[in-house]
Write a protein that holds these residues in place. Structure first.
Motif, short mmCIF file in Angstrom:
data_model
loop_
_atom_site.label_atom_id
_atom_site.label_comp_id
_atom_site.label_asym_id
_atom_site.label_seq_id
_atom_site.Cartn_x
_atom_site.Cartn_y
_atom_site.Cartn_z
N ILE A 62 0.76 -1.35 -0.03
CA ILE A 62 -0.02 -0.09 -0.03
C ILE A 62 0.88 1.23 0.18
CG2 ILE A 62 -1.98 -1.15 0.97
CD1 ILE A 62 -1.59 0.42 3.55
N ILE A 90 -4.46 -8.82 6.73
CA ILE A 90 -3.94 -7.59 7.32
C ILE A 90 -4.76 -7.09 8.45
CG2 ILE A 90 -3.22 -5.16 6.87
CD1 ILE A 90 -3.25 -5.90 3.80
N PHE A 92 -5.10 -3.88 10.40
CA PHE A 92 -4.42 -2.62 10.57
C PHE A 92 -4.54 -1.74 11.99
CE2 PHE A 92 -6.35 -2.71 6.20
CZ PHE A 92 -5.21 -2.28 5.48
N GLU A 94 -5.16 1.17 12.69
CA GLU A 94 -6.75 1.86 12.96
C GLU A 94 -7.83 0.87 12.86
OE1 GLU A 94 -4.58 3.95 11.30
OE2 GLU A 94 -4.05 4.95 13.28
N PRO A 95 -8.75 0.89 13.34
CA PRO A 95 -9.94 -0.15 13.09
C PRO A 95 -10.32 0.20 11.89
CG PRO A 95 -10.58 1.32 14.93
CD PRO A 95 -9.19 1.56 14.84
N SER A 96 -10.71 -0.64 11.13
CA SER A 96 -11.12 -0.85 9.59
C SER A 96 -12.30 -1.77 9.29
CB SER A 96 -10.00 -0.95 8.51
OG SER A 96 -9.72 -2.42 8.54
N ILE A 97 -12.88 -2.04 10.42
CA ILE A 97 -14.24 -3.02 10.26
C ILE A 97 -15.44 -1.96 9.88
CG2 ILE A 97 -14.99 -2.95 12.77
CD1 ILE A 97 -14.15 -6.01 11.02
N ASP A 98 -16.24 -2.62 9.33
CA ASP A 98 -17.44 -1.87 8.79
C ASP A 98 -18.53 -1.89 9.79
OD1 ASP A 98 -19.34 -0.62 7.36
OD2 ASP A 98 -18.69 -1.28 5.50
N THR A 99 -18.54 -0.63 10.34
CA THR A 99 -19.47 -0.79 11.53
C THR A 99 -21.00 -0.58 11.23
OG1 THR A 99 -19.40 1.89 11.81
CG2 THR A 99 -17.94 0.68 13.07
N ALA A 100 -21.29 -0.30 10.06
CA ALA A 100 -22.59 -0.37 9.40
C ALA A 100 -23.22 -1.70 9.30
CB ALA A 100 -22.78 0.64 8.20
N LEU A 101 -22.33 -2.70 8.99
CA LEU A 101 -22.51 -4.07 8.83
C LEU A 101 -22.41 -4.90 9.82
CD1 LEU A 101 -20.55 -4.65 5.41
CD2 LEU A 101 -22.94 -3.79 5.75
N HIS A 110 -15.61 -9.57 2.88
CA HIS A 110 -14.25 -10.10 2.91
C HIS A 110 -14.04 -11.11 1.91
CE1 HIS A 110 -9.93 -9.85 4.34
NE2 HIS A 110 -10.21 -11.24 3.89
N ARG A 157 -11.45 -11.67 10.19
CA ARG A 157 -11.46 -11.50 8.72
C ARG A 157 -10.16 -11.07 8.30
NH1 ARG A 157 -12.71 -5.12 7.59
NH2 ARG A 157 -10.47 -4.91 8.33
N ARG B 13 -23.01 -4.32 -0.13
CA ARG B 13 -22.74 -3.23 1.05
C ARG B 13 -23.19 -2.00 1.13
NH1 ARG B 13 -20.06 1.75 2.62
NH2 ARG B 13 -19.89 1.41 5.07
N VAL B 17 -26.45 -0.75 3.65
CA VAL B 17 -26.12 0.54 4.61
C VAL B 17 -27.39 1.37 4.10
CG1 VAL B 17 -24.79 2.48 4.75
CG2 VAL B 17 -23.62 0.27 4.57
N ARG B 20 -30.40 0.60 5.91
CA ARG B 20 -30.23 0.55 7.47
C ARG B 20 -30.56 1.92 7.86
NH1 ARG B 20 -26.04 -3.95 8.21
NH2 ARG B 20 -27.52 -5.69 7.52
N ILE B 87 -12.19 6.84 8.18
CA ILE B 87 -12.62 6.00 9.44
C ILE B 87 -12.02 4.77 8.84
CG2 ILE B 87 -14.36 7.16 10.65
CD1 ILE B 87 -16.41 5.34 9.17
N ASP B 88 -11.32 4.60 7.72
CA ASP B 88 -10.31 3.39 7.46
C ASP B 88 -11.52 2.43 6.81
OD1 ASP B 88 -7.90 4.46 7.34
OD2 ASP B 88 -7.93 3.98 9.51
N VAL B 89 -12.93 2.52 6.72
CA VAL B 89 -13.64 1.54 5.98
C VAL B 89 -13.37 1.10 4.75
CG1 VAL B 89 -15.95 0.97 5.58
CG2 VAL B 89 -15.54 1.83 7.53
N GLU B 92 -10.01 -1.53 3.89
CA GLU B 92 -10.33 -2.91 3.74
C GLU B 92 -10.64 -3.30 2.17
OE1 GLU B 92 -10.60 -5.90 4.93
OE2 GLU B 92 -12.26 -6.99 4.05
N LEU B 251 -4.34 5.62 0.10
CA LEU B 251 -5.12 4.95 1.27
C LEU B 251 -5.10 6.12 2.38
CD1 LEU B 251 -3.99 1.39 1.48
CD2 LEU B 251 -6.07 2.28 0.94
#
Lengths: 338, 251
Positions: A62, A90, A92, A94-101, A110, A157, B13, B17, B20, B87-89, B92, B251
């Motif tokens: 990256i 990977i 990271f 910083e958190p990079s999980i999708d909080t809307a899902l 993934h 993930r 995805r 969203v 929701r 927010i790094d979404v 990924e 990124l």
């Protein structure tokens, strides 16, 4: 995408030669040499800003490499980025999980992005949700998760497409001790069961010590030491016994065969020696019945190794980099406390 | 095959969203209705209907409102990736072994889907409020889709360049509002002074509004082939620009 190990990697998962990253005048990573074997848990230890994250960023394609070259799973990082990415899991910093899902939806996304075949997708997701203890929360939106749960989901993930190598950038930063312990256990289990290679960055000494097979201590973009935690600690020349007592018999201590050095500092006697725990009885005997107020056995820590190599503690290195008034003040305070 | 799965994953995805965020859906539908009644009703009371083809102003305005809803919804959707990156979404998705072009198209499809759902509901309301025919609903959806693809691409392109949300207000003020005001959504484009008239004719959104007005209330300034042709060119140019921006996005 199916990833098989490229032909010529004989047990070497990651190799870097002269790996360098410059941002303008700043050299963030300075000619790093690495060779990490399959199934190894390898730690990059150092203060924030030492170049750990930048090193990982180059290895996972990256950030472009300024100079030098690197291979991951036998693929050239600069020339075969897609194959390298497919080889990597990977997590990271910083958190990079999708909080809307939901947790499950994150894993499904993934799986699709990494081309995990449909036939095994469901089973794989079940398996990983169980591994990170999130089975009962699989259909909750991640927004409602605690920090530790999010981190566990991110680790799941990262493992989902069964990558041969997983990069974890500060995996347990800000987590409570119990969750950290859990994550360490998962990492060890995966290495045992799947021979997954792990590269993790951390500035927690005990994490590196407990988890890693080998550690590279990195400071200001350079690897300043590389070895097993034991080798690194042993390089400091054994343990230290600190005694506080009146009129210490220094000559008697010097005469002990296992004692390599005797110092008097801060009103205490500092004895450098091998195997302090088994030799302590001899030390007390040598004191010849004189009253000893306190005895302290100090085993060298990775923190001591870091201080020895860089002249400053990891905390200090982070707070002021040893430069500027704050760093200078911190160093002054630290030196007067010693 | 993997690229296609990735595309589907990204689209899915976005769709989830959207489902929701109920408040977003509600305001996306309520806002045009407010415009139609509060603005349309007020201005309609004092307007000379002979200048707008002898229809009630709310009828005239309705296609313009559909265009507005499509346009604002999609541009915001695109700009939103700045936040996703912050927010790094998005990280990924960007480190996955799929191409940036696939990521871009997944996002365009997602944004266009959101817009189409909103427009479909609006058009159904239009059947009741201004008597749109079923054929008009289908044709309207088609033209709104052409507008949505171009506008979501613009949003994504800008979003790919911005580091923070601070530039948004500038974009809204100097780009989105002028595009909207100069599109003939609120007033007829014949008989304008030359400067304004030229600006209106140079604005791609004008052709979407004209096409919508033709499809929904049978009133248009340009032939349909010209409206559709210009929208297609506009979409192609914006998609090209967007894929380029995504490929060079950091990124």
């Amino acid at each position: 995408m199916v990833v098989e190990a490229a032909g010529s990697n004989d047990g070497v998962m990651i190799a870097a030669q002269g790996l360098t990253k410059r941002f303008g005048d700043l050299t963030a990573v300075d000619h790093i040499e690495l060779e990490i074997r399959r199934g190894e848990i390898f730690g990059l230890l150092g203060p924030n800003g030492a170049g750990k994250t930048t090193t990982i960023s180059m290895l996972i394609t990256i950030r472009p490499i300024t100079e030098g070259r690197a291979t991951v799973n036998g693929y050239d990082v600069a020339r075969q980025p897609a194959k390298v990415r497919a080889s990597c899991g990977i997590v990271f910093q910083e958190p990079s999980i999708d909080t809307a899902l939901t947790a499950r939806e994150n894993l499904e996304l993934h799986a699709r992005l990494y081309g995990v075949p449909k036939a095994i997708r469901r089973e794989r997701i079940e398996e990983l949700l169980a591994l990170v203890d999130l089975k009962d929360r699989e259909d909750s939106v991640v927004k409602t998760f605690s920090g530790g749960m999010k981190r566990r989901l991110e680790i799941a993930r990262g493992l989902l497409h069964h990558p041969p190598v997983i990069f974890l950038d500060e995996p347990t930063l800000g987590l409570d001790p119990q969750t950290r312990q859990h994550i360490w256990d998962y990492i060890e289990r995966l290495r045992r069961e799947m021979r997954t290679t792990f590269v993790l960055t951390t500035h927690y000494m005990e994490e590196a010590d407990r988890l890693c097979d080998r550690i590279a201590i990195i400071d200001r973009g350079k690897i300043v030491a590389l070895g097993t935690p034991k080798e690194l600690k042993d390089s400091l020349g054994g343990d230290t016994v600190v005694l506080t007592m009146k009129e210490p018999p220094l000559e008697a201590f010097r005469a002990l065969s296992f004692v390599s050095k005797v110092d008097v500092r801060d009103g205490a006697v500092w004895l450098s020696m091998e195997r302090a725990t088994s030799n302590l009885a001899h030390v007390i005997q040598a004191a010849g019945g004189r009253e000893i107020a306190t005895v302290e056995v100090r085993r060298p820590t990775l923190e001591d190794v870091f201080i020895r190599l860089t002249g400053r503690a990891i905390r200090q290195a982070e707070e002021g980099g040893g430069e500027g008034w704050f760093g200078a003040a911190m160093q002054y305070t630290a030196s007067t406390n010693r | 095959m993997s690229e296609f799965e990735g595309l589907y994953g990204i689209w899915l995805r976005e769709f989830k969203v959207f489902q929701r965020e109920k408040s977003r859906v509600v305001s996306a539908i309520a806002q045009p209705i407010i415009w139609l009644f509060l603005l349309g009703g007020g201005i309609g009371a004092s307007i000379d209907t002979s200048r707008i083809g002898n229809v009630d102003y709310q009828h005239f305005l309705f296609p313009g409102i559909v265009a507005m809803s499509t346009m604002f919804g999609t541009v915001f959707y695109g700009l939103y990736i700045v936040w996703d990156r912050k927010i790094d979404v998005l990280k990924e998705i960007l480190v996955a072994p799929i191409s940036r072009i696939t990521v871009f198209f997944g996002k365009v499809l997602g944004g266009a889907t959101d817009a189409m759902i909103t427009v479909f509901i609006l058009l159904l309301l239009g059947v009741v409020l201004v008597g749109i025919s079923p054929v008009g609903v289908v044709a309207g959806l088609g033209i709104a889709l052409l507008l949505a693809v171009g506008m979501v691409s613009i949003g994504l392109t800008l979003g790919a360049f911005f580091e923070s949300m601070e530039g948004f207000q500038v974009i809204i003020t100097f780009m989105i509002f002028p595009l909207f005001f100069l599109s003939g959504a609120l007033y007829p484009i014949s008989g304008l002074d030359p400067v304004l008239g030229t600006a209106v004719q140079a604005n791609p959104v004008t052709y979407a509004v004209d096409g919508l007005r033709g499809a929904l209330i049978g009133q248009s300034h340009f032939p349909l082939w010209l409206d559709v042709g210009i929208m297609l060119l506009f979409d192609a140019a914006m998609v090209l620009l967007g894929t380029w921006a995504f490929r060079r996005m950091k990124l």
